[in-house]
Design an enzyme around this catalytic site. Structure first.
Site, PDB file in Angstrom:
ATOM      1  N   LYS A 101      -4.728  -2.785  13.965  1.00 45.90           N
ATOM      2  CA  LYS A 101      -4.021  -1.664  14.743  1.00 45.90           C
ATOM      3  C   LYS A 101      -4.760  -1.700  16.148  1.00 45.90           C
ATOM      4  CE  LYS A 101      -3.323   1.166  10.708  1.00 45.90           C
ATOM      5  NZ  LYS A 101      -4.213   0.561   9.601  1.00 45.90           N
ATOM      6  N   GLU A 128       0.801  -1.140  -0.046  1.00 50.30           N
ATOM      7  CA  GLU A 128       0.083   0.118   0.072  1.00 50.30           C
ATOM      8  C   GLU A 128       0.758   1.451   0.016  1.00 50.30           C
ATOM      9  OE1 GLU A 128      -1.233   1.711   3.724  1.00 50.30           O
ATOM     10  OE2 GLU A 128      -1.177  -0.616   4.421  1.00 50.30           O
TER      11      GLU A 128
END
Length: 301
Positions: free
Chosen positions: A159, A25
């Site tokens: 996360k 990404e």
């Protein structure tokens, strides 16, 4: 479709010759780390993938094209340009049609990878259900993308700033397998543990490749999470990082920071509160995920 895609020569040759390719990404470059660490990380991640027998394809949107692979000049642009937009599924068509420069999140990178025929993607951590998501309805588009797009995502879990329990419940509801790679516990990005389990544990790239191949041959559309804990020597203490995250979350709430601005604020504040240790852990886990993803991509071919 081909009018929207451009490839570096390296990626184009790899795809044409049925060689293993790993997608990467650009949001982690543009919005996840400061310069010059972001540029150093981007270059090293690509090299780690090459060293493990696969070809890296860093994905981003520039000049009305979906770039499948970036040259050094383009990487530098994503690393230094303050006007790079953060692109999810919702933003994809607008950024592409308007000719703007856009860094792809997990969901947008999965879209680009699928369009290019790439099956394995290495990132840091996925997005998910935010804390207090039952009130705010703040749920990352990464999760719905995983439910529909045939790309395996190698990550160090979700996360830590997220509600991991609800994130895993969402993935279960949408039929997304959560594989623990050499672990029976779902990792929480900075730490190796979270208090939550995985759907099943696999210890070899060939086992992961076999599962993915079977899944997609059966027509069971959607991605898979390959949860790959940060190496022990780079991991942070779970209780310590949890306290730091709670402080950063409280500050974000006090400052009315919402939507796509939340994650960059939290990551920057956590870095400050840990005196840079969180960034070191972040970089280490990205390198580890790149290595694992390359090995899985090789096994898949």
């Amino acid at each position: 479709m081909k009018q929207y895609l451009t490839f570096t020569d390296e990626v184009k040759a790899a795809l044409a010759n049925n060689q293993p390719v790993v997608a990467l990404e650009t949001t982690i470059i543009s919005h996840g780390m400061p310069y010059p660490q972001n540029m150093e990380m981007a270059k090293k991640v690509e090299q780690i993938i090459r060293d493990n027998g696969a070809v890296p394809a860093t994905i981003g949107i520039m000049g009305g094209k979906i770039k499948i692979g970036l040259n050094d000049q383009e990487l530098e642009e994503f690393a230094t340009n303050a006007n790079v937009e953060k692109v999810s599924r919702r933003d994809f068509a607008h950024i592409l049609s308007s000719g703007k420069i856009g860094a792809t999140t997990v969901s947008a990178t999965m879209i680009g990878a699928a369009l290019a025929g790439i099956k394995v993607f290495a990132t840091g951590g996925i997005g998910g259900v935010h804390r207090e998501g039952e009130v705010t309805m703040d749920v990352s588009a990464d999760l719905t993308e995983l439910a529909q797009t045939n790309v395996a995502v190698v990550c160090a879990g979700a996360k830590s700033i997220l509600d991991i329990g609800r994130t895993l419940e969402f993935l279960e509801t949408h039929g997304v397998p959560v594989v623990g790679y050499k672990t029976s516990e779902f990792p929480s990005f900075y730490a190796r543990e979270s208090g939550y389990g995985v759907d099943f544990r696999l210890d070899e790239p060939s086992e992961v490749a076999s599962m993915l191949r079977t899944k997609w041959e059966l027509g069971l559309n959607g991605g898979a999470i390959i949860a790959n804990p940060v190496p022990a020597e780079s991991a942070m203490n779970h209780d310590e990082i949890e306290g730091v995250i709670q402080q950063a979350l409280n500050e974000a709430k006090e400052q009315n920071i919402t939507g796509k601005k939340v994650t960059p604020f939290l990551l920057a504040r956590i870095k400050q509160l840990t005196e840079g240790r969180s960034l070191e852990t972040n970089i280490a886990l990205v390198y580890h995920n790149a290595q694992t993803a390359a090995q899985i991509a090789v096994a898949l071919k």
